[in-house]
Design a protein around this motif. Structure first.
Motif, PDB file in Angstrom:
ATOM      1  N   ILE A  82     -20.473  51.801  22.084  1.00 25.24           N
ATOM      2  CA  ILE A  82     -20.728  51.647  20.649  1.00 25.24           C
ATOM      3  C   ILE A  82     -20.844  53.006  19.942  1.00 25.24           C
ATOM      4  CG2 ILE A  82     -22.414  50.814  18.967  1.00 25.24           C
ATOM      5  CD1 ILE A  82     -22.789  48.369  20.807  1.00 25.24           C
ATOM      6  N   PRO A  83     -21.652  53.948  20.431  1.00 26.57           N
ATOM      7  CA  PRO A  83     -21.701  55.250  19.752  1.00 26.57           C
ATOM      8  C   PRO A  83     -20.362  55.985  19.762  1.00 26.57           C
ATOM      9  CG  PRO A  83     -23.578  55.019  21.211  1.00 26.57           C
ATOM     10  CD  PRO A  83     -22.662  53.879  21.496  1.00 26.57           C
ATOM     11  N   VAL A  84     -19.592  55.837  20.839  1.00 23.97           N
ATOM     12  CA  VAL A  84     -18.274  56.471  20.895  1.00 23.97           C
ATOM     13  C   VAL A  84     -17.351  55.850  19.854  1.00 23.97           C
ATOM     14  CG1 VAL A  84     -16.255  56.860  22.354  1.00 23.97           C
ATOM     15  CG2 VAL A  84     -18.540  57.076  23.325  1.00 23.97           C
ATOM     16  N   LEU A 122     -30.720  53.795  15.000  1.00 25.32           N
ATOM     17  CA  LEU A 122     -30.153  52.625  15.673  1.00 25.32           C
ATOM     18  C   LEU A 122     -29.167  53.037  16.761  1.00 25.32           C
ATOM     19  CD1 LEU A 122     -29.983  49.536  15.733  1.00 25.32           C
ATOM     20  CD2 LEU A 122     -28.113  49.713  14.103  1.00 25.32           C
ATOM     21  N   ILE A 123     -28.334  54.022  16.487  1.00 26.20           N
ATOM     22  CA  ILE A 123     -27.395  54.518  17.495  1.00 26.20           C
ATOM     23  C   ILE A 123     -28.157  55.141  18.669  1.00 26.20           C
ATOM     24  CG2 ILE A 123     -25.622  56.270  17.939  1.00 26.20           C
ATOM     25  CD1 ILE A 123     -24.536  55.664  15.151  1.00 26.20           C
ATOM     26  N   GLY A 124     -29.235  55.839  18.399  1.00 30.89           N
ATOM     27  CA  GLY A 124     -30.062  56.402  19.469  1.00 30.89           C
ATOM     28  C   GLY A 124     -30.689  55.334  20.337  1.00 30.89           C
ATOM     29  N   ILE A 125     -31.149  54.260  19.725  1.00 29.64           N
ATOM     30  CA  ILE A 125     -31.748  53.159  20.486  1.00 29.64           C
ATOM     31  C   ILE A 125     -30.701  52.476  21.350  1.00 29.64           C
ATOM     32  CG2 ILE A 125     -32.807  50.871  20.251  1.00 29.64           C
ATOM     33  CD1 ILE A 125     -34.292  52.011  17.777  1.00 29.64           C
ATOM     34  N   VAL A 126     -29.515  52.240  20.793  1.00 37.72           N
ATOM     35  CA  VAL A 126     -28.433  51.609  21.568  1.00 37.72           C
ATOM     36  C   VAL A 126     -28.042  52.498  22.741  1.00 37.72           C
ATOM     37  CG1 VAL A 126     -26.006  50.915  21.462  1.00 37.72           C
ATOM     38  CG2 VAL A 126     -27.567  50.236  19.652  1.00 37.72           C
ATOM     39  N   THR A 127     -27.985  53.801  22.528  1.00 32.42           N
ATOM     40  CA  THR A 127     -27.661  54.729  23.613  1.00 32.42           C
ATOM     41  C   THR A 127     -28.733  54.703  24.694  1.00 32.42           C
ATOM     42  OG1 THR A 127     -26.478  56.144  22.062  1.00 32.42           O
ATOM     43  CG2 THR A 127     -27.134  57.130  24.154  1.00 32.42           C
ATOM     44  N   ALA A 128     -29.989  54.691  24.293  1.00 35.77           N
ATOM     45  CA  ALA A 128     -31.080  54.638  25.278  1.00 35.77           C
ATOM     46  C   ALA A 128     -31.033  53.349  26.077  1.00 35.77           C
ATOM     47  CB  ALA A 128     -32.428  54.779  24.574  1.00 35.77           C
TER      48      ALA A 128
END
Length: 57
Positions: A44-46, A15-21
């Motif tokens: 969000i990931p930060v 989910l974090i990878g998708i949000v970053t992409a």
């Protein structure tokens, strides 16, 4: 079909990878609303990393 153990282990990182992409792609697409979307999506990931980094202390 994904089993529960796979979802429990890899659900949040995926989910974090998708949000970053989404944040990176939206930064390339345009201005104004896209810039706000990319800033929020990349924050969000930060925030998650800071949350878990400070929680360990």
């Amino acid at each position: 079909m994904m089993n529960a153990a796979f979802k429990r282990m890899w659900g949040v990182p995926v989910l974090i990878g998708i949000v970053t992409a989404v944040g990176l792609i939206s930064a390339l697409l345009g201005d104004d609303v896209w810039d706000v979307l990319s800033a929020v999506a990349l924050a969000i990931p930060v925030a998650v990393a800071c949350w878990y980094g400070l929680a360990r202390r």
